[in-house]
Design a protein around this motif. Structure first.
Motif, mmCIF file in Angstrom:
data_model
loop_
_atom_site.group_PDB
_atom_site.id
_atom_site.type_symbol
_atom_site.label_atom_id
_atom_site.label_comp_id
_atom_site.label_asym_id
_atom_site.label_seq_id
_atom_site.Cartn_x
_atom_site.Cartn_y
_atom_site.Cartn_z
ATOM 1 N N LEU A 15 0.952 -1.304 0.373
ATOM 2 C CA LEU A 15 0.359 -0.320 -0.204
ATOM 3 C C LEU A 15 0.365 1.171 -0.009
ATOM 4 C CD1 LEU A 15 -2.442 -1.062 2.217
ATOM 5 C CD2 LEU A 15 -2.688 -0.705 -0.185
ATOM 6 N N ALA A 16 2.311 1.165 0.426
ATOM 7 C CA ALA A 16 3.008 2.433 0.767
ATOM 8 C C ALA A 16 3.267 2.261 -0.328
ATOM 9 C CB ALA A 16 3.536 2.045 1.928
ATOM 10 N N VAL A 17 3.609 1.300 -1.234
ATOM 11 C CA VAL A 17 4.752 1.430 -2.168
ATOM 12 C C VAL A 17 3.070 2.672 -3.299
ATOM 13 C CG1 VAL A 17 5.411 0.463 -4.818
ATOM 14 C CG2 VAL A 17 6.203 -0.028 -2.279
ATOM 15 N N LEU A 18 2.520 2.053 -4.069
ATOM 16 C CA LEU A 18 0.692 2.159 -4.873
ATOM 17 C C LEU A 18 1.046 3.455 -4.280
ATOM 18 C CD1 LEU A 18 -1.584 -0.248 -4.506
ATOM 19 C CD2 LEU A 18 0.038 0.386 -6.090
ATOM 20 N N ALA A 19 0.726 3.735 -2.950
ATOM 21 C CA ALA A 19 0.639 5.652 -2.392
ATOM 22 C C ALA A 19 1.590 6.706 -2.963
ATOM 23 C CB ALA A 19 0.189 5.580 -0.539
ATOM 24 N N TRP A 20 2.611 5.959 -3.120
ATOM 25 C CA TRP A 20 3.743 6.872 -4.048
ATOM 26 C C TRP A 20 3.673 6.961 -5.260
ATOM 27 C CZ3 TRP A 20 7.936 5.447 -6.792
ATOM 28 C CH2 TRP A 20 8.582 6.424 -6.884
ATOM 29 N N CYS A 21 3.506 5.625 -5.726
ATOM 30 C CA CYS A 21 2.939 5.842 -7.194
ATOM 31 C C CYS A 21 2.221 6.886 -7.306
ATOM 32 C CB CYS A 21 3.139 4.691 -7.548
ATOM 33 S SG CYS A 21 4.391 3.826 -8.080
ATOM 34 N N ALA A 22 1.128 6.871 -6.433
ATOM 35 C CA ALA A 22 0.048 7.657 -7.124
ATOM 36 C C ALA A 22 -0.037 8.900 -6.847
ATOM 37 C CB ALA A 22 -1.284 7.043 -6.107
ATOM 38 N N PHE A 23 1.512 9.284 -5.604
ATOM 39 C CA PHE A 23 1.089 10.784 -5.354
ATOM 40 C C PHE A 23 2.310 11.243 -6.912
ATOM 41 C CE2 PHE A 23 4.537 13.716 -3.788
ATOM 42 C CZ PHE A 23 4.227 15.088 -3.420
ATOM 43 N N LYS A 24 2.941 10.170 -7.039
ATOM 44 C CA LYS A 24 3.508 10.259 -8.529
ATOM 45 C C LYS A 24 3.388 11.353 -9.320
ATOM 46 C CE LYS A 24 7.926 10.241 -8.724
ATOM 47 N NZ LYS A 24 9.579 11.471 -7.863
#
Length: 73
Positions: A15-24
């Motif tokens: 989930l943290a990786v997905l959140a980081w990708c969504a932020f980018k």
């Protein structure tokens, strides 16, 4: 029982990786929107000049008699 903790931890990491990708992606979309707005403002003058030229050409064009249209052989 340790496998439960590992799977929950991996879920949170995912989930943290997905959140980081969504932020980018969000940052990229915002930057792209700014670039589009800047380009639109830059081209606004040319667009209005082109529109004026087209309307002037339409006013000065001689009317053509109606025809049957395009015929192909």
């Amino acid at each position: 029982m340790a496998w439960v903790a590992v799977s929950v931890s991996l879920g949170f990491v995912g989930l943290a990786v997905l959140a980081w990708c969504a932020f980018k992606v969000w940052l990229g979309v915002r930057r792209f929107g700014r670039e589009l707005e800047r380009t639109r403002r830059r081209l606004e003058h040319e667009h209005s000049a082109l529109r004026d030229e087209v309307s002037r050409m339409e006013r000065t064009r001689a009317p053509q008699p109606p025809e049957d249209g395009v015929r192909s052989t």
